[in-house]
Write an enzyme that holds these catalytic residues in place. Structure first.
Site, mmCIF file in Angstrom:
data_model
loop_
_atom_site.group_PDB
_atom_site.id
_atom_site.type_symbol
_atom_site.label_atom_id
_atom_site.label_comp_id
_atom_site.label_asym_id
_atom_site.label_seq_id
_atom_site.Cartn_x
_atom_site.Cartn_y
_atom_site.Cartn_z
ATOM 1 C CD GLU A 343 -2.713 -1.268 2.510
ATOM 2 O OE1 GLU A 343 -3.867 -1.661 2.413
ATOM 3 O OE2 GLU A 343 -2.179 -0.995 3.599
HETATM 4 C C1 TNX Z 1 -4.296 -4.176 4.589
HETATM 5 S S1 TNX Z 1 -2.548 -6.336 3.979
HETATM 6 C C2 TNX Z 1 -3.060 -3.857 5.074
HETATM 7 C C3 TNX Z 1 -2.933 -3.358 6.446
HETATM 8 C C4 TNX Z 1 -4.263 -3.217 7.111
HETATM 9 C C5 TNX Z 1 -5.139 -4.372 6.747
HETATM 10 C C6 TNX Z 1 -6.457 -4.351 7.458
HETATM 11 C C7 TNX Z 1 -1.513 -5.310 4.036
HETATM 12 C C8 TNX Z 1 -0.230 -5.757 3.628
HETATM 13 N N1 TNX Z 1 -1.871 -4.090 4.432
HETATM 14 O O1 TNX Z 1 -2.245 -2.138 6.455
HETATM 15 O O2 TNX Z 1 -4.054 -3.188 8.482
HETATM 16 O O3 TNX Z 1 -5.357 -4.372 5.376
HETATM 17 O O4 TNX Z 1 -7.220 -5.483 7.172
#
Ligand code: TNX
Length: 537
Positions: A343
């Site tokens: 992300e």
């Molecule tokens: C996605 S999965 C994220 C996290 C969040 C999560 C909540 C991933 C690598 N990143 O930053 O906490 O979703 O479900």
């Protein structure tokens, strides 16, 4: 967690009424299974063993039972003591750990280096009235086998005060080795901080299901949780809050070592994660030089993702990464260091590639192997790196193919599909806690998939295993962690351990139902899914 906090959350469950998943589901639960039999059929445990041959009469623990070990191995002595510690409180038996030759009709823990078929974690358990013998090639195998012994006993064995026996283990032989070498669980201590004791509690829960890897998500926008001596503000400032504005917290190096050692005593390898270049607001707030405009942002206590980035063009960024990776690598006996990489919506693609090309060699320089979330395949994963896939059924085919191509190219995969393994997803719309961006994940959905064939085009031998992440934006207490992890965590653990040939929801749900009194005996708060034939209350 403190007793008042525990009582507080129990009260919350009790009073939440409709709208609380736990309470709403109770009414719909199918007719329960019968009370526990005096002798649990051999192999009726989670994860289900690879091979089970019931035979003859059970073994019975008595006040005279001794635990025999090979005196030359400090590891087997520690496992013997651990076993005595597990079985002692409920039986009230002394269970002394003695030399194997003095254990007679007791429990024998034997290391047999020539038992190559048992691999690094496998074991054989032979149960008969004359004795109970666990054989393994490695101490880790003895430790996994001890979990089998424990689960074969009545659930009351988990209680901390003396309970009524008898304490019998069905006769026969279990020969058991894991399907995957990597069987992980992730705990996000960044969104909400969890103390050393709370993490140890989770480690103990993982141990019961033969999980061997604890991935700690140690930094995120809302908090930096591990002391870095060369960058003290990371913890004093960056660790000073959490989601919702609570006081946060961090582990000193000594505390972190304590977690790592405790995990090692449960034969779990800790993988520390420092998430970069996104998910870094806590670091940016602590050191303004890490931002491109040189202005430190305020601390963040919300739950948005994707808004922060280390400044990729600045040399100061790599001095920082070098300091952090050097110090954390030095604290890490395990092989891996997780660099996040998910992300990074505020980092351009070119910057992302540049960043990963500079940072992965830093990890290698300090002797660790890179793990990254699967976005790392958008750059070039270093040789030997593992990537952790967290896509969904609806993830675009091109993205899946990019990960599969990396796997064909030699990158190992850890599978954490969010719509199967994310323990922070709500079970149903009525679940009180958790998120739902990946959809609702009921117990069957989390168990009923095949890691080997899950990602189209990824060779089966690229799959190193599975991991269930527990993100904590909405989870603040151990009771919160419990009710999201249980009962999905045991299912993911079984996917990682048990052979594909044993995969069967209808059989699994019965074995899972039989875990309920064990959850209760351990003080675990759990979700009474209507999909599972739980015992009557
Ligand atoms: C996605 S999965 C994220 C996290 C969040 C999560 C909540 C991933 C690598 N990143 O930053 O906490 O979703 O479900």
């Amino acid at each position: 967690m403190t007793i008042p906090r525990l009582i507080g959350s129990l009260l919350l469950f009790a009073t939440a009424g409709v709208g609380c998943g736990e309470a709403a589901a109770d009414a719909k639960a199918p007719a329960g299974a019968a009370a526990e039999p005096e002798v649990r059929p051999l192999g009726r445990i989670v994860p289900v063993p690879a091979s089970v041959t019931p035979e003859g009469e059970p073994y019975t623990l008595t006040a005279a039972t001794r635990i025999g070990i090979d005196e030359t191995s400090g590891a087997s002595r520690a496992i013997g003591r651990y076993l005595a510690g597990l079985l002692g409180p409920a039986t009230g038996f002394p269970l002394p750990v003695v030399d194997d030759s003095a254990a007679g009709r007791g429990i024998h823990l034997r290391l047999a280096p020539d038992e190559t078929g048992l691999g690094d974690e496998g074991y054989r358990l032979v149960s008969a009235p004359e004795g109970l013998t666990l054989t393994a090639r490695e101490p880790a195998g003895l430790f996994r086998g001890v979990q089998t012994v424990r689960q074969q006993l009545p659930s009351a064995i988990e209680r901390k005060s003396v309970q009524q026996g008898p304490w019998k283990i069905a006769g026969g032989t279990v020969t058991d080795t894991p399907r995957y070498a990597y069987r992980g669980a992730m705990l996000d201590v960044a969104r909400h901080f969890f103390t050393v004791d709370e993490v140890k509690r989770y480690i103990d829960q993982l141990a019961l299901y033969k999980v061997n890897t604890l991935h700690l998500h140690l930094s995120d926008d809302q908090g930096w949780r591990i002391a870095v001596d060369s960058r003290p503000l990371l913890t004093t400032h960056g660790g000073s809050t959490e989601v919702g504005g609570g006081p946060g917290g961090f582990y000193t190096k000594a505390q972190y070592r304590e977690i790592v050692e405790y995990a090692a005593s449960r034969y779990q390898e800790v993988i520390p994660e420092i998430d970069m270049p996104g998910h870094t607001n806590a670091a940016l707030a602590s050191y303004a030089e890490l931002t491109c405009d040189g202005v430190a942002p305020p601390l963040y206590t919300g739950t948005k993702v994707g808004f922060s980035s280390l400044c990729v063009p600045k040399p100061a960024t790599y001095d920082f990464v070098d300091d952090v990776v050097r110090e954390i690598a030095a604290l890490t006996p395990g092989r891996y260091l997780h660099i996040g990489g998910d992300e990074a919506h505020s980092t351009s693609h070119d910057d992302y590639v540049t960043f990963m090309n500079k940072v992965q060699p830093i990890v290698a320089k300090y002797g660790k192997t890179v793990v990254g979330w699967h976005q790392l395949t958008g750059a070039t994963p270093a040789k030997g790196a593992l990537v952790q896939y967290w896509g969904l059924d609806r993830t675009p085919a091109e993205e899946k193919e990019r990960v599969a191509a990396a796997a064909r190219n030699g990158t190992g995969l850890i599978l954490s599909p969010a719509d199967r393994t994310y323990l922070d997803m709500k079970y149903t719309k009525d679940t009180r806690l958790g998120l739902a961006w990946a959809g609702y994940v009921e117990v069957r959905r989390s168990y009923d998939w095949n890691p080997a064939t899950y990602l189209p085009g990824a060779p089966a031998d690229a799959i190193r295993g599975v991991e269930s992440p527990l993100w904590t934006e909405t989870l603040a207490t151990t009771g919160d962690l419990d009710v999201m992890a249980f009962p999905r965590l045991p299912g993911i653990a079984e996917l990682g351990w048990s052979p594909a040939s044993t995969h069967d929801w209808d059989a699994y749900k019965v074995r899972l139902a039989e875990q309920a009194p064990r959850f209760d005996a351990l003080g675990i708060t759990w979700y009474r899914s209507p999909e599972v034939p739980w015992p009557a209350e």
